[in-house]
Design a protein around this motif. Sequence first.
Motif, mmCIF file in Angstrom:
data_model
loop_
_atom_site.group_PDB
_atom_site.id
_atom_site.type_symbol
_atom_site.label_atom_id
_atom_site.label_comp_id
_atom_site.label_asym_id
_atom_site.label_seq_id
_atom_site.Cartn_x
_atom_site.Cartn_y
_atom_site.Cartn_z
ATOM 1 N N ALA A 253 1.193 -3.404 -3.939
ATOM 2 C CA ALA A 253 0.943 -4.568 -4.794
ATOM 3 C C ALA A 253 1.455 -4.326 -6.209
ATOM 4 N N ALA A 254 2.553 -3.592 -6.316
ATOM 5 C CA ALA A 254 3.117 -3.293 -7.633
ATOM 6 C C ALA A 254 3.602 -4.572 -8.317
ATOM 7 N N VAL A 255 3.378 -4.628 -9.623
ATOM 8 C CA VAL A 255 3.825 -5.795 -10.407
ATOM 9 C C VAL A 255 5.259 -5.547 -10.862
ATOM 10 N N THR A 256 6.201 -6.015 -10.098
ATOM 11 C CA THR A 256 7.614 -5.880 -10.409
ATOM 12 C C THR A 256 8.035 -7.022 -11.345
ATOM 13 N N VAL B 211 -0.038 -0.826 7.824
ATOM 14 C CA VAL B 211 0.666 -0.712 6.543
ATOM 15 C C VAL B 211 1.368 -2.019 6.202
ATOM 16 N N PRO B 212 1.042 -2.636 5.075
ATOM 17 C CA PRO B 212 1.678 -3.902 4.704
ATOM 18 C C PRO B 212 3.060 -3.701 4.097
ATOM 19 N N HIS B 213 3.798 -4.789 3.975
ATOM 20 C CA HIS B 213 5.041 -4.775 3.216
ATOM 21 C C HIS B 213 4.696 -4.871 1.728
ATOM 22 N N SER B 214 5.650 -4.570 0.900
ATOM 23 C CA SER B 214 5.415 -4.669 -0.538
ATOM 24 C C SER B 214 5.327 -6.130 -0.951
ATOM 25 N N ALA B 215 4.595 -6.370 -2.033
ATOM 26 C CA ALA B 215 4.434 -7.740 -2.526
ATOM 27 C C ALA B 215 5.771 -8.372 -2.858
ATOM 28 N N SER B 216 6.673 -7.598 -3.458
ATOM 29 C CA SER B 216 7.978 -8.153 -3.828
ATOM 30 C C SER B 216 8.780 -8.545 -2.592
ATOM 31 N N VAL C 264 7.468 -9.536 0.298
ATOM 32 C CA VAL C 264 6.833 -10.735 0.852
ATOM 33 C C VAL C 264 7.243 -11.965 0.044
ATOM 34 N N LEU C 265 7.294 -11.812 -1.276
ATOM 35 C CA LEU C 265 7.723 -12.920 -2.133
ATOM 36 C C LEU C 265 9.159 -13.320 -1.805
ATOM 37 N N ALA C 266 10.006 -12.335 -1.546
ATOM 38 C CA ALA C 266 11.418 -12.617 -1.279
ATOM 39 C C ALA C 266 11.633 -13.271 0.080
ATOM 40 N N THR C 267 10.899 -12.813 1.094
ATOM 41 C CA THR C 267 11.112 -13.335 2.444
ATOM 42 C C THR C 267 10.332 -14.624 2.704
ATOM 43 N N GLY C 268 9.193 -14.782 2.024
ATOM 44 C CA GLY C 268 8.408 -15.993 2.196
ATOM 45 C C GLY C 268 7.511 -16.009 3.418
ATOM 46 N N TYR C 269 7.262 -14.840 4.016
ATOM 47 C CA TYR C 269 6.338 -14.796 5.144
ATOM 48 C C TYR C 269 5.708 -13.408 5.229
ATOM 49 N N GLY C 270 4.628 -13.327 5.982
ATOM 50 C CA GLY C 270 3.963 -12.050 6.179
ATOM 51 C C GLY C 270 2.647 -12.251 6.910
ATOM 52 N N MET D 154 -1.465 -8.399 -0.360
ATOM 53 C CA MET D 154 -0.692 -7.617 -1.329
ATOM 54 C C MET D 154 -0.008 -8.527 -2.348
ATOM 55 N N LEU D 155 0.580 -9.628 -1.883
ATOM 56 C CA LEU D 155 1.260 -10.541 -2.802
ATOM 57 C C LEU D 155 0.265 -11.185 -3.756
#
Length: 214
Positions: A14-17, A62-67, A69-75, A82-83
């Motif tokens: 959940a890093a704030v990129t 293990v989840p995907h990174s927030a960035s 998920v934001l880029a792909t638009g699904y999860g 995380m997003l």
Amino acid sequence: AVARAADGWFSGKAAVTPEISAAANQLTAGITDPRQQAEKLYDFVSSHIAYEQILLGAGGFVPHSASAVLATGYGDCKDHVMLLEALLAAKGIASSPVLISVSPSFELPKAATPYAFNHVITYIPQFHLFVDSTAQFAPFGILPGGDTGRPVLLTSTGELMHTPVPDAVGNRISVVEKIDVSPDGNATGDSTITSQGAAAVDLRGLVSSIPASV
């Protein structure tokens, strides 16, 4: 032990990129109240991030990174959490992933096991609020029925809590029917259904599934 394990799986996801920060600022432009900011960010994740459950390798834990998920638009549920956590953090609002079971069981086993849980939602301590962004038709602050009254585990602290239990005042469905009977015995009428709380979440889902041609 389970909270520590999950916290390790979620660590850094959940890093704030810069992309996350830019999205959070754009979504909350002109909004200064933290709760309204949180609601706006929740609404975005709930309505714009498709819920897709894909289990490959360690993907069950293990989840995907927030960035990503934001880029792909699904999860899946973990990706949603995380997003949302990252977007909230970008606005200075802390949150924690919450392990929960949506199975028809309201007790946790005595032995520690991650398999006691099959879903992940979000807890925002600033507002003492549980939210589930995978429930597309659940407004901010309202949990779907499957999430209510359940024992949950906050991965950030290891604290055991319970999601709120719906009450009769805030969760109801009312039906008003009007019928006109003609002299020949034929009748016409209409029904008006009003709902609120967790009951409204299921009703919205039902209505949305009805084809427009019906």
